[in-house]
Motif scaffolding. Structure first.
Motif, short mmCIF file in Angstrom:
data_model
loop_
_atom_site.label_atom_id
_atom_site.label_comp_id
_atom_site.label_asym_id
_atom_site.label_seq_id
_atom_site.Cartn_x
_atom_site.Cartn_y
_atom_site.Cartn_z
N ASN A 9 10.98 -6.53 14.00
CA ASN A 9 11.57 -5.19 13.97
C ASN A 9 11.19 -4.54 12.64
O ASN A 9 11.81 -4.80 11.61
CB ASN A 9 13.09 -5.28 14.13
N CYS A 10 10.15 -3.72 12.68
CA CYS A 10 9.65 -3.04 11.48
C CYS A 10 10.29 -1.66 11.39
O CYS A 10 10.14 -0.84 12.30
CB CYS A 10 8.13 -2.92 11.52
N LEU A 11 11.01 -1.42 10.33
CA LEU A 11 11.73 -0.17 10.15
C LEU A 11 10.80 0.84 9.49
O LEU A 11 10.17 0.54 8.47
CB LEU A 11 12.99 -0.40 9.32
N ILE A 12 10.73 2.03 10.03
CA ILE A 12 9.71 2.99 9.63
C ILE A 12 10.31 4.14 8.84
O ILE A 12 11.29 4.77 9.26
CB ILE A 12 8.98 3.56 10.88
N TYR A 13 9.69 4.43 7.69
CA TYR A 13 10.01 5.60 6.88
C TYR A 13 9.13 6.73 7.41
O TYR A 13 7.91 6.69 7.27
CB TYR A 13 9.74 5.31 5.41
N THR A 14 9.73 7.73 8.02
CA THR A 14 8.97 8.74 8.75
C THR A 14 8.50 9.92 7.92
O THR A 14 7.65 10.69 8.37
CB THR A 14 9.78 9.29 9.93
N TYR A 15 9.00 10.08 6.70
CA TYR A 15 8.62 11.27 5.94
C TYR A 15 7.12 11.28 5.67
O TYR A 15 6.45 12.29 5.85
CB TYR A 15 9.40 11.34 4.63
N PHE A 16 6.55 10.16 5.21
CA PHE A 16 5.12 10.08 4.97
C PHE A 16 4.35 9.64 6.20
O PHE A 16 3.15 9.78 6.27
CB PHE A 16 4.80 9.07 3.85
N ASN A 17 5.04 9.04 7.13
CA ASN A 17 4.36 8.32 8.19
C ASN A 17 5.04 8.58 9.53
O ASN A 17 5.63 7.67 10.11
CB ASN A 17 4.40 6.83 7.83
N PRO A 18 4.99 9.82 10.04
CA PRO A 18 5.72 10.12 11.27
C PRO A 18 5.25 9.34 12.49
O PRO A 18 6.00 9.11 13.42
CB PRO A 18 5.51 11.63 11.46
N GLN A 19 4.00 8.88 12.50
CA GLN A 19 3.47 8.16 13.65
C GLN A 19 3.87 6.68 13.66
O GLN A 19 3.82 6.05 14.69
CB GLN A 19 1.95 8.29 13.71
N GLY A 20 4.20 6.13 12.51
CA GLY A 20 4.73 4.77 12.48
C GLY A 20 3.84 3.65 11.99
O GLY A 20 4.35 2.73 11.40
N PRO A 21 2.52 3.64 12.20
CA PRO A 21 1.77 2.46 11.74
C PRO A 21 1.75 2.38 10.21
O PRO A 21 1.81 3.39 9.53
CB PRO A 21 0.36 2.68 12.30
N TRP A 22 1.68 1.15 9.71
CA TRP A 22 1.59 0.94 8.27
C TRP A 22 0.13 0.88 7.88
O TRP A 22 -0.67 0.16 8.49
CB TRP A 22 2.30 -0.35 7.89
N ARG A 23 -0.23 1.62 6.85
CA ARG A 23 -1.60 1.61 6.32
C ARG A 23 -1.60 0.75 5.06
O ARG A 23 -0.88 1.05 4.11
CB ARG A 23 -2.06 3.04 6.03
N LEU A 24 -2.41 -0.30 5.11
CA LEU A 24 -2.39 -1.29 4.05
C LEU A 24 -3.81 -1.58 3.56
O LEU A 24 -4.78 -1.41 4.30
CB LEU A 24 -1.79 -2.60 4.57
N ARG A 25 -3.90 -2.04 2.33
CA ARG A 25 -5.16 -2.53 1.79
C ARG A 25 -5.01 -4.04 1.69
O ARG A 25 -4.14 -4.55 0.99
CB ARG A 25 -5.43 -1.93 0.42
N GLY A 26 -5.86 -4.75 2.44
CA GLY A 26 -5.80 -6.20 2.46
C GLY A 26 -7.03 -6.82 1.83
O GLY A 26 -7.89 -6.11 1.31
N PRO A 27 -7.13 -8.14 1.91
CA PRO A 27 -8.27 -8.83 1.31
C PRO A 27 -9.62 -8.38 1.89
O PRO A 27 -10.64 -8.45 1.21
CB PRO A 27 -8.02 -10.30 1.65
N ASP A 28 -9.62 -7.90 3.13
CA ASP A 28 -10.87 -7.47 3.76
C ASP A 28 -10.98 -5.95 3.86
O ASP A 28 -11.78 -5.44 4.65
CB ASP A 28 -10.98 -8.08 5.17
#
Length: 186
Positions: free
Chosen positions: A73-92
């Motif tokens: 259950n991933c809780l979403i902060y909608t102000y910056f991210n109304p669509q919901g997916p998390w944008r991350l920088r990972g090792p790749d």
């Protein structure tokens, strides 16, 4: 410290404030990139962590990969991210992670409270949850995946001559957010 010669009329809101239309001298915004039609002074970075309570992880397991988040259950902060997916920088490199959840909020403080009550995993700024991470009330996960960077900016309209009150307030903010007084808590 307040000055008897100056007055501050402060409004706090997560809503977008139009400087010209609303007659506001300075706004403090957290953004990835400020708009091109304003002057923006970078004050501080905003660090965020994926976190939840130890009790939540005991009930649902600790995600070991970003793909595991699809079963949480991933809780979403909608102000910056109304669509919901998390944008991350990972090792790749940069990735977008589907983050399903049953709670979407436009206020990080309320989102942090939901995470602290064990509702799910949140992607929260450490200036809000740093003490909870340090105390063990919250645990961070997948630390090799860092949310795309945002900063705190002081934003004002470009003019030929910046007023003394705006200059003074910007100087105050720069001093307040400098590395020594402003410590990220984790």
């Amino acid at each position: 410290e307040a000055s008897p010669e100056g007055k501050i009329d402060m409004v706090t809101t997560d809503l977008f404030v139009d400087l010209a239309e609303e007659g506001v001298d300075v706004v403090v915004r957290i953004v990835g990139e400020p708009a091109p039609n304003v002057v923006a002074r970078k004050l501080a970075p905003v660090h965020r962590k994926m976190c939840a309570t130890p009790e939540y992880f005991a009930r649902h397991g600790v995600p070991e990969t970003v793909q595991d988040l699809e079963h949480h259950n991933c809780l979403i902060y909608t102000y910056f991210n109304p669509q919901g997916p998390w944008r991350l920088r990972g090792p790749d490199g940069d990735i977008t992670v589907r983050a399903p959840g049953n709670l979407r909020l436009n206020d990080d403080d309320v989102l942090a409270e939901a995470v602290l009550r064990g509702v799910g995993i949140g992607l929260l700024p450490t200036f809000i949850v740093g003490k909870d991470l340090q105390s063990g009330r919250l645990q961070s996960v997948l630390s090799e995946y860092i949310p795309l960077e945002r900063h705190v900016y002081a934003v004002y309209l470009p003019t030929r001559h910046v007023s003394a009150k705006v200059r003074c307030f910007i100087d105050f903010l720069l001093a307040r957010f400098s590395p020594e007084p402003y410590r990220d808590r984790i």
